[in-house]
Design a protein around this motif. Structure first.
Motif, PDB file in Angstrom:
ATOM      1  N   CYS A 263       0.836  -1.212   0.000  1.00  0.00           N
ATOM      2  CA  CYS A 263       0.000   0.000   0.000  1.00  0.00           C
ATOM      3  C   CYS A 263       0.865   1.254   0.000  1.00  0.00           C
ATOM      4  O   CYS A 263       0.530   2.248  -0.649  1.00  0.00           O
ATOM      5  N   LEU A 264       1.965   1.212   0.722  1.00  0.00           N
ATOM      6  CA  LEU A 264       2.861   2.372   0.775  1.00  0.00           C
ATOM      7  C   LEU A 264       3.630   2.550  -0.532  1.00  0.00           C
ATOM      8  O   LEU A 264       3.842   3.668  -0.988  1.00  0.00           O
TER       9      LEU A 264
ATOM     10  N   TYR B 195       2.776   1.120  -3.651  1.00  0.00           N
ATOM     11  CA  TYR B 195       1.918   1.151  -4.844  1.00  0.00           C
ATOM     12  C   TYR B 195       0.473   1.511  -4.474  1.00  0.00           C
ATOM     13  O   TYR B 195      -0.434   0.716  -4.676  1.00  0.00           O
ATOM     14  N   PRO B 196       0.249   2.721  -3.928  1.00  0.00           N
ATOM     15  CA  PRO B 196      -1.091   3.060  -3.436  1.00  0.00           C
ATOM     16  C   PRO B 196      -2.180   3.022  -4.507  1.00  0.00           C
ATOM     17  O   PRO B 196      -3.293   2.557  -4.246  1.00  0.00           O
ATOM     18  N   GLU B 197      -1.869   3.464  -5.709  1.00  0.00           N
ATOM     19  CA  GLU B 197      -2.884   3.493  -6.763  1.00  0.00           C
ATOM     20  C   GLU B 197      -3.281   2.079  -7.193  1.00  0.00           C
ATOM     21  O   GLU B 197      -4.463   1.766  -7.320  1.00  0.00           O
ATOM     22  N   LYS B 198      -2.306   1.227  -7.384  1.00  0.00           N
ATOM     23  CA  LYS B 198      -2.575  -0.157  -7.795  1.00  0.00           C
ATOM     24  C   LYS B 198      -3.327  -0.916  -6.692  1.00  0.00           C
ATOM     25  O   LYS B 198      -4.248  -1.681  -6.967  1.00  0.00           O
ATOM     26  N   MET B 199      -2.948  -0.668  -5.450  1.00  0.00           N
ATOM     27  CA  MET B 199      -3.606  -1.353  -4.331  1.00  0.00           C
ATOM     28  C   MET B 199      -5.063  -0.903  -4.200  1.00  0.00           C
ATOM     29  O   MET B 199      -5.941  -1.706  -3.907  1.00  0.00           O
ATOM     30  N   THR B 200      -5.315   0.378  -4.434  1.00  0.00           N
ATOM     31  CA  THR B 200      -6.678   0.899  -4.332  1.00  0.00           C
ATOM     32  C   THR B 200      -7.528   0.488  -5.529  1.00  0.00           C
ATOM     33  O   THR B 200      -8.645  -0.006  -5.366  1.00  0.00           O
ATOM     34  N   ASN B 201      -7.005   0.675  -6.726  1.00  0.00           N
ATOM     35  CA  ASN B 201      -7.791   0.448  -7.934  1.00  0.00           C
ATOM     36  C   ASN B 201      -7.891  -1.010  -8.368  1.00  0.00           C
ATOM     37  O   ASN B 201      -8.806  -1.354  -9.116  1.00  0.00           O
ATOM     38  N   GLU B 202      -6.964  -1.832  -7.928  1.00  0.00           N
ATOM     39  CA  GLU B 202      -6.992  -3.228  -8.346  1.00  0.00           C
ATOM     40  C   GLU B 202      -7.221  -4.190  -7.190  1.00  0.00           C
ATOM     41  O   GLU B 202      -8.198  -4.932  -7.178  1.00  0.00           O
ATOM     42  N   VAL B 203      -6.325  -4.165  -6.214  1.00  0.00           N
ATOM     43  CA  VAL B 203      -6.384  -5.158  -5.132  1.00  0.00           C
ATOM     44  C   VAL B 203      -7.619  -4.962  -4.252  1.00  0.00           C
ATOM     45  O   VAL B 203      -8.324  -5.926  -3.952  1.00  0.00           O
ATOM     46  N   LEU B 204      -7.892  -3.739  -3.856  1.00  0.00           N
ATOM     47  CA  LEU B 204      -9.066  -3.493  -3.015  1.00  0.00           C
ATOM     48  C   LEU B 204     -10.346  -3.892  -3.751  1.00  0.00           C
ATOM     49  O   LEU B 204     -11.215  -4.557  -3.184  1.00  0.00           O
TER      50      LEU B 204
END
Length: 146
Positions: free
Chosen positions: A44-45, A47-56
């Motif tokens: 999350c720290l 790759y915040p965008e990838k974690m929010t838009n994909e993983v979450l």
């Protein structure tokens, strides 16, 4: 995303707890019974965008799928449909972000007459408790602590 999950599937995700205590190689995991999504803090720290838009979104899709179809396969057609509806263009089962392992595996070195071997903690402890002996696969000699 809550409005979308509610309008399309009748599932309220507003009470989902999100924690950042997942370690290791997994990016995220959902526990539908606890209504909790755990995310990898390190990722999350970094790759915040990838974690929010994909993983979450991936994990929310698991929660929604489980809520409407508890027996659906984890990455089956139901999950893919939900994931696409929630905004994932190309739902994937794994991520490609570099990670570090959650724990370091300690090895114990043992030797014989011809070689040195790195044994796991489990095998090392079996030797210490006198539950097992290990021999070299080449010379047949009993392994001893290096």
């Amino acid at each position: 995303m809550n409005r979308l999950a509610q309008s399309k599937f009748g599932v309220d995700i507003s009470n989902l707890k999100i924690s950042y205590n997942l370690k290791g190689q997994r990016a995220g995991i959902v526990n539908p019974a606890k209504k909790e999504i755990r995310l990898n803090k390190e990722l999350c720290l970094k790759y915040p965008e990838k974690m929010t838009n994909e993983v979450l979104v991936h994990e929310v899709a698991h929660f929604v799928t489980f809520s409407i179809s508890p027996n659906a396969k984890p990455h089956g057609k139901e999950w893919k449909y939900v994931a696409r509806t929630l905004g994932l263009d190309n739902p994937k089962t794994t991520h490609n972000m570099p990670t570090t392992k959650a724990r370091k595996v300690k090895g114990y070195f043992y030797k014989c007459g011809c070689n040195t071997y790195k044994l796991s903690s489990i095998r090392h402890n079996r030797i210490k408790r006198k539950e097992a002996e290990y021999a070299c696969k080449y010379c047949g000699e009993k392994l001893r602590k290096a």
